[in-house]
Motif scaffolding. Structure first.
Motif, mmCIF file in Angstrom:
data_model
loop_
_atom_site.group_PDB
_atom_site.id
_atom_site.type_symbol
_atom_site.label_atom_id
_atom_site.label_comp_id
_atom_site.label_asym_id
_atom_site.label_seq_id
_atom_site.Cartn_x
_atom_site.Cartn_y
_atom_site.Cartn_z
ATOM 1 N N GLY A 9 0.789 -1.224 0.000
ATOM 2 C CA GLY A 9 0.000 0.000 0.000
ATOM 3 C C GLY A 9 0.820 1.272 0.000
ATOM 4 O O GLY A 9 0.312 2.333 -0.344
ATOM 5 N N VAL A 10 2.082 1.183 0.361
ATOM 6 C CA VAL A 10 2.899 2.397 0.440
ATOM 7 C C VAL A 10 4.105 2.383 -0.509
ATOM 8 O O VAL A 10 4.748 3.412 -0.687
ATOM 9 N N LEU A 11 4.375 1.253 -1.122
ATOM 10 C CA LEU A 11 5.562 1.157 -1.970
ATOM 11 C C LEU A 11 5.525 2.147 -3.125
ATOM 12 O O LEU A 11 6.527 2.783 -3.443
ATOM 13 N N GLU A 12 4.358 2.309 -3.735
ATOM 14 C CA GLU A 12 4.237 3.245 -4.858
ATOM 15 C C GLU A 12 4.642 4.654 -4.420
ATOM 16 O O GLU A 12 5.405 5.336 -5.109
ATOM 17 N N GLY A 13 4.142 5.095 -3.283
ATOM 18 C CA GLY A 13 4.487 6.428 -2.777
ATOM 19 C C GLY A 13 5.959 6.551 -2.455
ATOM 20 O O GLY A 13 6.572 7.595 -2.714
ATOM 21 N N CYS A 14 6.536 5.490 -1.892
ATOM 22 C CA CYS A 14 7.971 5.514 -1.563
ATOM 23 C C CYS A 14 8.820 5.607 -2.830
ATOM 24 O O CYS A 14 9.784 6.373 -2.885
ATOM 25 N N VAL A 15 8.457 4.838 -3.838
ATOM 26 C CA VAL A 15 9.201 4.869 -5.106
ATOM 27 C C VAL A 15 9.079 6.245 -5.750
ATOM 28 O O VAL A 15 10.077 6.819 -6.217
ATOM 29 N N LEU A 16 7.882 6.804 -5.760
ATOM 30 C CA LEU A 16 7.699 8.153 -6.308
ATOM 31 C C LEU A 16 8.564 9.170 -5.563
ATOM 32 O O LEU A 16 9.187 10.039 -6.177
ATOM 33 N N ALA A 17 8.585 9.062 -4.241
ATOM 34 C CA ALA A 17 9.374 10.003 -3.438
ATOM 35 C C ALA A 17 10.862 9.892 -3.768
ATOM 36 O O ALA A 17 11.557 10.910 -3.839
ATOM 37 N N LEU A 18 11.340 8.678 -3.986
ATOM 38 C CA LEU A 18 12.754 8.508 -4.341
ATOM 39 C C LEU A 18 13.042 9.093 -5.719
ATOM 40 O O LEU A 18 14.068 9.755 -5.913
ATOM 41 N N ILE A 19 12.155 8.879 -6.667
ATOM 42 C CA ILE A 19 12.354 9.439 -8.005
ATOM 43 C C ILE A 19 12.290 10.958 -7.948
ATOM 44 O O ILE A 19 13.013 11.651 -8.682
ATOM 45 N N ALA A 20 11.470 11.500 -7.050
ATOM 46 C CA ALA A 20 11.368 12.957 -6.916
ATOM 47 C C ALA A 20 12.682 13.570 -6.433
ATOM 48 O O ALA A 20 12.950 14.743 -6.678
ATOM 49 N N ARG A 21 13.516 12.783 -5.765
ATOM 50 C CA ARG A 21 14.825 13.279 -5.299
ATOM 51 C C ARG A 21 15.796 13.502 -6.450
ATOM 52 O O ARG A 21 16.762 14.244 -6.318
ATOM 53 N N GLY A 22 15.558 12.799 -7.561
ATOM 54 C CA GLY A 22 16.440 12.950 -8.712
ATOM 55 C C GLY A 22 16.298 11.770 -9.646
ATOM 56 O O GLY A 22 15.899 10.678 -9.244
ATOM 57 N N GLU A 23 16.603 12.009 -10.900
ATOM 58 C CA GLU A 23 16.491 10.980 -11.928
ATOM 59 C C GLU A 23 17.262 9.724 -11.533
ATOM 60 O O GLU A 23 18.370 9.811 -11.007
ATOM 61 N N THR A 24 16.681 8.567 -11.786
ATOM 62 C CA THR A 24 17.283 7.312 -11.367
ATOM 63 C C THR A 24 16.821 6.190 -12.282
ATOM 64 O O THR A 24 15.928 6.378 -13.104
ATOM 65 N N TYR A 25 17.419 5.027 -12.150
ATOM 66 C CA TYR A 25 17.018 3.857 -12.939
ATOM 67 C C TYR A 25 16.650 2.721 -11.994
ATOM 68 O O TYR A 25 16.896 2.780 -10.785
ATOM 69 N N GLY A 26 16.023 1.685 -12.535
ATOM 70 C CA GLY A 26 15.439 0.627 -11.726
ATOM 71 C C GLY A 26 16.380 -0.039 -10.752
ATOM 72 O O GLY A 26 16.071 -0.161 -9.561
ATOM 73 N N TYR A 27 17.534 -0.497 -11.230
ATOM 74 C CA TYR A 27 18.468 -1.206 -10.359
ATOM 75 C C TYR A 27 18.943 -0.295 -9.227
ATOM 76 O O TYR A 27 19.090 -0.720 -8.083
ATOM 77 N N GLU A 28 19.152 0.962 -9.526
ATOM 78 C CA GLU A 28 19.553 1.926 -8.498
ATOM 79 C C GLU A 28 18.433 2.101 -7.458
ATOM 80 O O GLU A 28 18.691 2.217 -6.261
ATOM 81 N N LEU A 29 17.190 2.108 -7.913
ATOM 82 C CA LEU A 29 16.047 2.209 -7.000
ATOM 83 C C LEU A 29 16.000 1.020 -6.043
ATOM 84 O O LEU A 29 15.743 1.188 -4.853
ATOM 85 N N VAL A 30 16.250 -0.179 -6.557
ATOM 86 C CA VAL A 30 16.262 -1.375 -5.708
ATOM 87 C C VAL A 30 17.296 -1.199 -4.601
ATOM 88 O O VAL A 30 17.018 -1.464 -3.427
ATOM 89 N N GLY A 31 18.480 -0.713 -4.958
ATOM 90 C CA GLY A 31 19.532 -0.489 -3.961
ATOM 91 C C GLY A 31 19.160 0.584 -2.952
ATOM 92 O O GLY A 31 19.385 0.420 -1.745
ATOM 93 N N THR A 32 18.582 1.668 -3.425
ATOM 94 C CA THR A 32 18.183 2.759 -2.530
ATOM 95 C C THR A 32 17.097 2.289 -1.568
ATOM 96 O O THR A 32 17.137 2.596 -0.374
ATOM 97 N N LEU A 33 16.115 1.552 -2.080
ATOM 98 C CA LEU A 33 15.069 1.007 -1.218
ATOM 99 C C LEU A 33 15.678 0.114 -0.140
ATOM 100 O O LEU A 33 15.296 0.185 1.028
ATOM 101 N N GLY A 34 16.637 -0.699 -0.530
ATOM 102 C CA GLY A 34 17.311 -1.578 0.429
ATOM 103 C C GLY A 34 18.040 -0.799 1.506
ATOM 104 O O GLY A 34 17.948 -1.117 2.698
ATOM 105 N N ARG A 35 18.745 0.254 1.108
ATOM 106 C CA ARG A 35 19.468 1.078 2.089
ATOM 107 C C ARG A 35 18.510 1.830 3.014
ATOM 108 O O ARG A 35 18.866 2.167 4.132
ATOM 109 N N CYS A 36 17.298 2.068 2.543
ATOM 110 C CA CYS A 36 16.292 2.746 3.371
ATOM 111 C C CYS A 36 15.587 1.776 4.316
ATOM 112 O O CYS A 36 14.750 2.188 5.112
ATOM 113 N N GLY A 37 15.898 0.485 4.200
ATOM 114 C CA GLY A 37 15.280 -0.506 5.063
ATOM 115 C C GLY A 37 14.244 -1.367 4.372
ATOM 116 O O GLY A 37 13.580 -2.178 5.011
#
Length: 111
Positions: A9-37
């Motif tokens: 229910g919240v993953l979509e919002g979290c992914v959007l928030a990360l993309i809002a921080r700056g342009e990124t690609y999928g594999y980088e998003l997976v890593g960022t999500l992991g570092r965020c917990g």
């Protein structure tokens, strides 16, 4: 309810928030999500979500050459996506406050 069910229910919002921080690609998003917990978010979960966000007009994408390997699809936030991040943030803060209140309830107002 498992934590993975709550996360859906919240993953979509979290992914959007990360993309809002700056342009990124999928594999980088997976890593960022992991570092965020949020470790364990599979690419099979992320890429369909990114496609839905793009169909909704919340993100846009561009393919670019990579210095090491194949081209990468970079995602950036749109104005509509930035509005959605603000809406998600406000709604999540409100919901979080309510849940905290319930969890910390000391027996008041039990009717």
């Amino acid at each position: 309810m498992s934590s993975s069910q709550m996360l859906k229910g919240v993953l979509e919002g979290c992914v959007l928030a990360l993309i809002a921080r700056g342009e990124t690609y999928g594999y980088e998003l997976v890593g960022t999500l992991g570092r965020c917990g949020l470790a364990g978010i599979a690419e099979g979960t992320l890429y369909p979500l990114l496609m839905r966000l793009e169909k909704k007009g919340f993100i846009a994408s561009t393919y670019r050459e990579s210095e090491c390997g194949p081209r990468r699809k970079y995602y950036r936030i749109t104005d509509e996506g930035a509005d959605e991040v603000a809406r998600f943030s406000a709604e999540f803060a409100e919901l979080s406050a309510v849940v905290e209140k319930v969890l910390r309830a000391d027996g008041e107002d039990h009717a």
